[in-house]
Write an enzyme that holds these catalytic residues in place. Structure first.
Site, PDB file in Angstrom:
ATOM      1  N   GLY A 214       0.806  -1.204   0.000  1.00  0.00           N
ATOM      2  CA  GLY A 214       0.000   0.000   0.000  1.00  0.00           C
ATOM      3  C   GLY A 214       0.844   1.261   0.000  1.00  0.00           C
ATOM      4  O   GLY A 214       2.047   1.246  -0.271  1.00  0.00           O
ATOM      5  N   SER A 235      -0.750   8.821 -10.864  1.00  0.00           N
ATOM      6  CA  SER A 235      -1.558  10.032 -10.928  1.00  0.00           C
ATOM      7  C   SER A 235      -0.740  11.256 -10.550  1.00  0.00           C
ATOM      8  O   SER A 235       0.261  11.172  -9.815  1.00  0.00           O
ATOM      9  CB  SER A 235      -2.761   9.916  -9.993  1.00  0.00           C
ATOM     10  OG  SER A 235      -2.341   9.999  -8.636  1.00  0.00           O
ATOM     11  N   GLU A 256       6.242  10.320 -14.153  1.00  0.00           N
ATOM     12  CA  GLU A 256       5.400  10.252 -15.347  1.00  0.00           C
ATOM     13  C   GLU A 256       3.973  10.187 -14.838  1.00  0.00           C
ATOM     14  O   GLU A 256       3.542   9.184 -14.264  1.00  0.00           O
ATOM     15  CB  GLU A 256       5.762   9.029 -16.192  1.00  0.00           C
ATOM     16  CG  GLU A 256       5.299   9.151 -17.639  1.00  0.00           C
ATOM     17  CD  GLU A 256       3.817   8.897 -17.805  1.00  0.00           C
ATOM     18  OE1 GLU A 256       3.083   9.885 -18.042  1.00  0.00           O
ATOM     19  OE2 GLU A 256       3.391   7.754 -17.680  1.00  0.00           O
ATOM     20  N   LEU A 257       3.221  11.275 -15.053  1.00  0.00           N
ATOM     21  CA  LEU A 257       1.969  11.477 -14.340  1.00  0.00           C
ATOM     22  C   LEU A 257       0.772  11.485 -15.283  1.00  0.00           C
ATOM     23  O   LEU A 257       0.780  10.813 -16.304  1.00  0.00           O
ATOM     24  CB  LEU A 257       2.078  12.759 -13.512  1.00  0.00           C
ATOM     25  CG  LEU A 257       3.331  12.855 -12.623  1.00  0.00           C
ATOM     26  CD1 LEU A 257       3.387  14.181 -11.897  1.00  0.00           C
ATOM     27  CD2 LEU A 257       3.403  11.684 -11.658  1.00  0.00           C
ATOM     28  N   CYS A 290      -2.667   6.983 -19.493  1.00  0.00           N
ATOM     29  CA  CYS A 290      -2.320   8.386 -19.251  1.00  0.00           C
ATOM     30  C   CYS A 290      -2.335   9.201 -20.537  1.00  0.00           C
ATOM     31  O   CYS A 290      -2.627  10.387 -20.527  1.00  0.00           O
ATOM     32  CB  CYS A 290      -0.957   8.495 -18.580  1.00  0.00           C
ATOM     33  SG  CYS A 290       0.414   7.806 -19.548  1.00  0.00           S
ATOM     34  N   VAL A 385     -10.246  11.826 -17.092  1.00  0.00           N
ATOM     35  CA  VAL A 385     -11.317  10.882 -16.753  1.00  0.00           C
ATOM     36  C   VAL A 385     -10.766   9.502 -16.436  1.00  0.00           C
ATOM     37  O   VAL A 385     -11.233   8.819 -15.538  1.00  0.00           O
ATOM     38  CB  VAL A 385     -12.343  10.796 -17.905  1.00  0.00           C
ATOM     39  CG1 VAL A 385     -13.428   9.780 -17.586  1.00  0.00           C
ATOM     40  CG2 VAL A 385     -12.956  12.169 -18.173  1.00  0.00           C
ATOM     41  N   PHE A 386      -9.787   9.047 -17.170  1.00  0.00           N
ATOM     42  CA  PHE A 386      -9.225   7.700 -17.059  1.00  0.00           C
ATOM     43  C   PHE A 386     -10.307   6.641 -17.257  1.00  0.00           C
ATOM     44  O   PHE A 386     -10.405   5.655 -16.531  1.00  0.00           O
ATOM     45  CB  PHE A 386      -8.515   7.501 -15.717  1.00  0.00           C
ATOM     46  CG  PHE A 386      -7.166   6.822 -15.859  1.00  0.00           C
ATOM     47  CD1 PHE A 386      -6.125   7.458 -16.503  1.00  0.00           C
ATOM     48  CD2 PHE A 386      -6.950   5.553 -15.356  1.00  0.00           C
ATOM     49  CE1 PHE A 386      -4.892   6.840 -16.646  1.00  0.00           C
ATOM     50  CE2 PHE A 386      -5.726   4.929 -15.491  1.00  0.00           C
ATOM     51  CZ  PHE A 386      -4.688   5.571 -16.144  1.00  0.00           C
TER      52      PHE A 386
END
Length: 490
Positions: A214, A235, A256-257, A290, A385-386
């Site tokens: 986690g 994200s 890398e977002l 992404c 939105v993904f």
């Protein structure tokens, strides 16, 4: 290690275990859930913070010997890993389909890319790692690229194999050790598969550790003093936190977002081709990418026909279980992601947009959705939105298109569709993004190409391509050498 085609990812090898100096029992386990059916596919070992601490110590201790090995030995391990990804492609694809909801074609793209990442990385081991410098003194002056030490890799759920291996492979090839934290929702195809492949390829014990877990494991990895470089894909919100923690601990973070990439369709474009590109860019892997096309900017003379054709295509696409049906879209990864998608769609309709297609779901299967009459402030247009959602906004002039495309916090990818490719390239020069595709949609990646975005999409091209990988996973050292000790006035 000798493997047969069916035992690479056999659960008896990894069930209830983590890969830390070999496979060992985990104190905590969690189910591996198939999103298409809700079935439990096995139980995964979940790492604890003390596992992470032990792993980084082992990785740091193992790294120097690995880096000191002749370059051809490191290259050979990477080449064998690439061969094994090809040999066991069907085994890995099985898990990509069932664990991540990938359609078979997307799963095949991942295994092929994983092999190519390893083959390309193998060449890094023999890349010249120094530059001779001019000097005014009677000595040799040069720079040398040296491994950073241990690289921490944090990878997401959507393309779990590619987004792990693209950092793991070059980091290893350049002489680093790696601690990989895959997303626990997709840790078999994004973590166990890498551990098994590199184990079989002959990577020495302790050089690679795979620890699903986690947020506590991610934070411990970012702050661990034995891990000087973090490679994070995920994200923007989490990436900001990773960057802040890394900066506080004086370490580099390659981020890398997110993205909300625009596809610009000019009036001279081939309409049917443009619609095909737009559908692929928005609906591939249910939009959980992404680089997905999040904004369709269509010149006003084409927009009505574009919406009608895109909606018809969306309505015709089959959605279902990719393990048992021939479908174009599989499930969303989990209910939380599905609900976020649906909230963005419904709030955009409530704000005045028209639902031209989709907007509904059954369990985790979300219909490909087209939104017309969209304005730049509506949620599904303004936010990432993904999910499989295509908001369409019209523009009048090319200047309008530039303003709309550039007016976004993200700057990852851009697609431009036009009959005049040179005009498209000139237009791209006015819109800041890390990636541009002329006469193609926004989703694309190659092991030989640098990858990354600007602004809220990350810290630039830190993945892929020889130079980008060398910059990401080595440090520059200045060295001078002379025949006899230097003499000074005192």
């Amino acid at each position: 290690m000798t493997l047969t085609r069916t035992d690479l990812l056999e659960p008896t090898t990894w069930a209830g275990k983590i890969f830390r100096d070999g496979w060992r029992d985990a104190a905590v386990t969690a189910p591996v859930i198939e999103p298409a059916t809700g079935a439990e596919l096995g139980r995964l070992g979940i790492a604890q913070v003390d596992d992470l601490t032990a792993a980084t110590r082992s990785a740091a201790a193992s790294q120097r010997d690995w880096a000191a090995r002749p370059f051809h030995e490191r290259a050979a391990v990477l080449r064998r890993a690439g061969d094994l990804f090809q040999q066991y492609a069907s085994d890995v694809q099985h898990w990509l389909i069932r664990e991540t909801g990938s359609v078979p074609a997307k799963a095949a793209v991942e295994t092929d890319a994983a092999a190519q990442e390893c083959f390309e990385a193998s060449a890094l081991a023999s890349t010249p790692m120094g530059v001779l410098l001019p000097t005014e003194y009677d000595r040799l002056s040069m720079t040398r690229r040296v491994p950073v030490g241990t690289v921490g890799v944090i990878a997401p759920f959507n393309f779990p194999l590619i987004l792990s291996i693209r950092s793991v492979a070059p980091a290893l090839a350049l002489g680093n050790s790696v601690v990989l934290k895959p997303d626990s929702r997709t840790a078999v195809s994004g973590g166990v598969a890498l551990a098994r492949i590199f184990e079989a390829a002959g990577l020495p014990d302790g050089v690679l550790h795979v620890l699903p877990g986690g947020a506590d494991i991610g934070e411990a990895l970012v702050t661990d003093p034995l891990v000087p470089v973090i490679s994070f894909t995920g994200s923007t919100a989490v990436g900001r936190r990773v960057g802040e923690l890394a900066a506080r601990h004086l370490k580099r973070a390659h981020l890398e977002l997110g993205g909300n990439s625009a596809l610009i369709v000019l009036a001279d474009a081939d309409l049917e081709a443009a619609v095909g590109l737009g559908a692929w860019g928005s609906f591939l892997h249910s939009g959980q990418i992404c680089m997905a096309t999040g904004r369709h900017l269509v010149q006003e003379s084409l927009v009505d026909d574009y919406i009608a054709l895109l909606a018809a295509k969306a309505d015709a696409l089959p959605v279902g279980d990719p393990a048992t049906e021939q479908v174009a879209l599989g499930p969303i990864i989990d209910a939380g992601q599905r609900d976020k998608i649906h909230q963005l769609v419904t709030s955009t309709v409530d704000a005045g947009a028209t639902l031209a297609a989709g907007g509904s779901y059954r369990e985790l299967f979300y219909r490909p959705t087209v939104l017309a009459g969209v304005s730049a402030t509506m949620p599904a247009y303004a936010q990432e939105v993904f999910g499989p959602v295509a908001p369409v906004l019209s523009f009048r002039t090319v200047d309008d298109a530039v303003r709309l495309a550039a007016d976004d916090q993200y700057a990852l990818s851009l697609g431009i569709v036009t009959a005049d490719a040179a005009r498209g390239l000139a237009l791209a020069d006015r819109i800041p993004t890390g990636i541009v595709h002329i006469n193609d949609q926004t989703v694309g990646d190659e092991a030989v190409a640098p990858f990354g975005g600007f602004a809220a999409s990350g810290t630039g091209s830190r993945f892929g391509g020889g130079a980008a990988n060398i910059e990401a996973f080595t440090e520059t050292r200045w060295i001078t050498m002379q025949h006899r000790p230097a003499a000074y006035p005192f």
